[in-house]
Design a protein around this motif. Sequence first.
Motif, mmCIF file in Angstrom:
data_model
loop_
_atom_site.group_PDB
_atom_site.id
_atom_site.type_symbol
_atom_site.label_atom_id
_atom_site.label_comp_id
_atom_site.label_asym_id
_atom_site.label_seq_id
_atom_site.Cartn_x
_atom_site.Cartn_y
_atom_site.Cartn_z
ATOM 1 N N THR A 56 0.808 -1.220 0.000
ATOM 2 C CA THR A 56 0.000 0.000 0.000
ATOM 3 C C THR A 56 0.844 1.274 0.000
ATOM 4 O O THR A 56 1.780 1.411 0.783
ATOM 5 C CB THR A 56 -0.936 0.031 1.226
ATOM 6 N N THR A 70 -0.068 5.492 0.081
ATOM 7 C CA THR A 70 -1.101 6.520 0.200
ATOM 8 C C THR A 70 -0.416 7.878 0.222
ATOM 9 O O THR A 70 0.551 8.062 0.979
ATOM 10 C CB THR A 70 -1.929 6.310 1.484
ATOM 11 N N THR A 129 -4.599 6.411 -3.075
ATOM 12 C CA THR A 129 -4.106 5.218 -2.385
ATOM 13 C C THR A 129 -4.173 4.018 -3.322
ATOM 14 O O THR A 129 -5.121 3.899 -4.111
ATOM 15 C CB THR A 129 -4.875 4.990 -1.064
#
Lengths: 282, 282
Positions: free
Chosen positions: A180, A182, A246
């Motif tokens: 991930t 973001t 994101t």
Amino acid sequence: MTETAVTGQKRDAEDAVHPFDEAIALDVVAEGWYVGRTHAAYANMVGPFGGVTAATMLRAVLDDPRRLGEALSLTVNYAGPVADGPFDILATPVRTNRSTQHWTITLTQDDVVTTTATAVFGVRRDTWSSTEVSMPAVPAADEVPVFKVPALVAWTRNYEMRYVEGALPDMDSEPQPDSTTTLWVRDFPARPLDVPALTALCDVFYPRVFRRRGTFVPAGTVSLTTYFHAGVEVVEEQSDQPILATARAADFGGGYFDQSARLWSGNGRLLATSHQLVYFKY
Amino acid sequence: MTETAVTGQKRDAEDAVHPFDEAIALDVVAEGWYVGRTHAAYANMVGPFGGVTAATMLRAVLDDPRRLGEALSLTVNYAGPVADGPFDILATPVRTNRSTQHWTITLTQDDVVTTTATAVFGVRRDTWSSTEVSMPAVPAADEVPVFKVPALVAWTRNYEMRYVEGALPDMDSEPQPDSTTTLWVRDFPARPLDVPALTALCDVFYPRVFRRRGTFVPAGTVSLTTYFHAGVEVVEEQSDQPILATARAADFGGGYFDQSARLWSGNGRLLATSHQLVYFKY
């Protein structure tokens, strides 16, 4: 320097064409046939930044007087590298219904296809609405430092990136269990958001495999699909403020991985979701 | 009836062509030009089940001797209804690289475009691999009852569905805060999984808006993109056992919603991820 001169300079800067608008500008040759050209400021490792290519192909439909409604979805397939210089775009409305319209778009150089795309345009109607997913809980954009972009590729210098999580790896980075990333992001210099700029921003993430492996490996987008959830007015209300972007991968293997992204306005509206398949080595 | 006769009958049944294979069968007219026909068993409210249309368009590339490698991604845009009867498919390899190949595919009836598609094919290579997302924790398929499909549309009768969560609403259903549906599913009659069948299964979910609103509203897929994560051998190892399919929406509004799906083999391999944009009324 007199005050008048200063004001004059400021007005010149405001009137100047943003590099993004230069990069996606198209000249009309005939109905549905356009000529564009690559822009040094948006160069990637090989050819232009994929987000700008996607925005340019969408631009061809947006500029077409035959267009019906707003962009709803766009799929761009990166078939081969775009060489520095001019290119042709052919945009064809293959089917126009009462409220939706389907396009095929092809980018060629010397009659060789480098990029294909399909787009669905349509009229948005007033229906029941609900955003089912949640915007990540993050600090405000001005509380997150601007990331100092390494001078690897030109295009990243056109974006102000403030990583909340998952910044680009550096020499000291380790492999990570979660891909991930973001970030708060906007065009640099700041530029009011519109649908082409949003299209490009959907591809603003470095390849997820870099984060998982903690290092750089050759990688490039093969296919990119974007769904535009917000209408044009909502997109343009964002003006030049940072949006929250994101992205995460589901699966890596066999030389390919995927990435799913969500882009949120500063006040928590889901502007777009985007998915891509990416080629990688090693 | 003699034992020989019974064995003979059984053999006939085993040799019989599965309705799915009948539905996606294509006759070659010329290089890249095929004729197919709609199949009553896969009828939807209007025209055929979108999953079967997607599988048929992929079939055209799979049948083409020019094809390079395996399906990596497929985007299908549903531009207009496919009428009962024959249709033409034109599949063109617009660019062939060393290890990837890009296709455009068009389905027409009487020279009117009903469906467009693009596909990326390619050779899978041995690389680092990781499945980052997790298969939902669910009871085994044989512990979940088979859902008795209401006789609304024909195509659902060709799938054995065992809903773990988020079954199709009925007269007593209430609106739900989460659109997730998870089910064990396979072709009915049971049929060994292959890439076309997997393609169709990616579209096996009823529209997410039904679940959120607890009722039926007019809805239809506009654009469907599938990424094939598993190679052909892994897909075919699944044989005729149920696969686990899960889907959820991110956003509803303006007459459209999206859906993201993941399809897992019985032993926990991510076979495909799929995304779609769906039109809905009210």
